[in-house]
Design a protein around this motif. Structure first.
Motif, PDB file in Angstrom:
ATOM      1  N   LYS A  10       0.846  -1.190   0.000  1.00  0.00           N
ATOM      2  CA  LYS A  10       0.000   0.000   0.000  1.00  0.00           C
ATOM      3  C   LYS A  10       0.881   1.240   0.000  1.00  0.00           C
ATOM      4  O   LYS A  10       1.703   1.433   0.899  1.00  0.00           O
ATOM      5  N   PHE A  12       0.925   5.449  -0.135  1.00  0.00           N
ATOM      6  CA  PHE A  12       0.215   6.727  -0.027  1.00  0.00           C
ATOM      7  C   PHE A  12       1.132   7.743  -0.687  1.00  0.00           C
ATOM      8  O   PHE A  12       2.123   8.144  -0.080  1.00  0.00           O
ATOM      9  N   THR A  43      -2.342   0.233   8.972  1.00  0.00           N
ATOM     10  CA  THR A  43      -2.626   0.204   7.537  1.00  0.00           C
ATOM     11  C   THR A  43      -2.910  -1.229   7.092  1.00  0.00           C
ATOM     12  O   THR A  43      -3.838  -1.478   6.315  1.00  0.00           O
ATOM     13  N   ASN A  46      -6.327  -2.140   8.032  1.00  0.00           N
ATOM     14  CA  ASN A  46      -7.267  -1.425   7.164  1.00  0.00           C
ATOM     15  C   ASN A  46      -7.347  -2.056   5.774  1.00  0.00           C
ATOM     16  O   ASN A  46      -8.393  -2.000   5.119  1.00  0.00           O
ATOM     17  N   LEU A  47      -6.265  -2.653   5.332  1.00  0.00           N
ATOM     18  CA  LEU A  47      -6.285  -3.351   4.047  1.00  0.00           C
ATOM     19  C   LEU A  47      -7.103  -4.642   4.166  1.00  0.00           C
ATOM     20  O   LEU A  47      -7.934  -4.951   3.310  1.00  0.00           O
ATOM     21  N   TYR A  52      -9.027   0.288   3.188  1.00  0.00           N
ATOM     22  CA  TYR A  52      -8.160   0.697   2.080  1.00  0.00           C
ATOM     23  C   TYR A  52      -8.092  -0.418   1.053  1.00  0.00           C
ATOM     24  O   TYR A  52      -8.150  -1.586   1.412  1.00  0.00           O
TER      25      TYR A  52
END
Ligand SMILES: Nc1ncnc2c1ncn2[C@@H]1O[C@H](COP(=O)(O)OP(=O)(O)OP(=O)(O)O)[C@@H](O)[C@H]1O
Ligand SMILES: [Mg+2]
Length: 255
Positions: A10, A12, A43, A46-47, A52
């Motif tokens: 991921k 950003f 993160t 969240n994935l 995300y």
């Protein structure tokens, strides 16, 4: 294998928060995720929970690809995340907060038809829901505060209520982001017992926490993340002693 994370990345903008990360989760596991601040742990959760979308990589859940699924679809499929600071209804009782969480699950299944009866009747057609609430309250050791408004709970109590609300979604995998942060020693012991009970009842757990003692004892298996990449994996006791892990936490060259 319940969940397979394959080469997950991921970004950003220019920052790679999760970098080519792979691991698997077996049913009944308690997986501990360690790593310094900013290493990509939140993160990663969240994935997995669909908050995300990954830049690249795959998430395979019970043989099915999760990429592109929305968070509510993933939750309905059995992967549920608790929030670090759960959104509680302060004026409602502990029981009612758990009931509302149960209705949100029902809403996902049955649409908004039942919104008018958001809170269960004390008697009547909601026996099944009532029974589930009671089970969850007992499991989370919230029975004695069930009739207190949520706003009167201690911080540890609030966090436990967040876990109880997540349990109303009947997760097969529960993702917990720092459940122990801000808790006192007694609350940590309580949390440890509750999470072990959950596993005994068949819930698979993925737990992030900075309390190495607490999570090191609780987890069957650990992964350590540094700058988004996995730098170690194995039994927590071994992993946390590895040179690369000590260096990641304390900086290289530390005695
Ligand atoms: N939505 C976002 N947009 C931009 N950058 C983000 C976003 N979310 C996280 N990051 C960055 O990604 C990196 C990893 O953050 P993350 O919150 O996953 O770390 P963490 O391991 O959970 O840290 P902590 O232990 O402090 O909770 C950090 O550099 C963070 O600033
Ligand atoms: Mg975090």
């Amino acid at each position: 294998m319940l969940l397979e994370i394959r080469n997950l990345t991921k970004r950003f903008g220019g920052l790679t928060a999760v970098s080519d990360l792979s691991f698997t989760l077996a049913e009944g596991d308690i997986l501990g995720i360690f790593g310094p601040n900013g290493s990509g742990k939140t993160t990663l959760l969240n994935l997995i929970s669909g908050v995300y979308q990954p830049t690249s990589g795959r998430l395979v859940w019970a043989g099915e690809d999760l990429i592109g699924r929305r968070p509510h679809e993933i939750a309905a499929g059995g992967i549920v995340k608790t929030f670090q600071n759960p959104q509680l209804f302060g004026e409602l009782t502990v029981f009612e907060n758990v009931a509302v969480a149960g209705h949100l699950r029902l809403k996902r299944r049955a649409g908004w038809r039942r919104v008018a009866t958001l809170l269960p009747a004390r008697h009547g057609s909601d026996d099944d829901l009532h029974e589930r609430i009671e089970r969850v309250l007992a499991l989370c050791r919230l029975g004695s505060v069930r009739d207190q408004p949520a706003k009167s709970l201690s911080y540890g109590g609030e966090k436990m209520l967040g876990v109880a609300m997540a349990l109303m979604c009947e997760p097969r995998v529960l993702l917990l982001d720092e459940p122990g942060s801000g808790l006192g020693q007694d609350e940590i012991r309580n949390l440890d017992e509750v999470l072990r009970d959950l596993r005994t009842h068949g819930t698979t757990l993925v737990v992030i926490d900075h309390r190495v003692g607490f999570l090191g004892r609780l987890a069957d298996r650990a992964i350590v993340i540094h700058h988004g990449a996995k730098i170690a994996e194995g039994p927590p006791g071994d992993v946390l002693r590895e040179r690369s892990v000590v260096d990641a936490y304390l900086g290289p060259g530390h005695a």
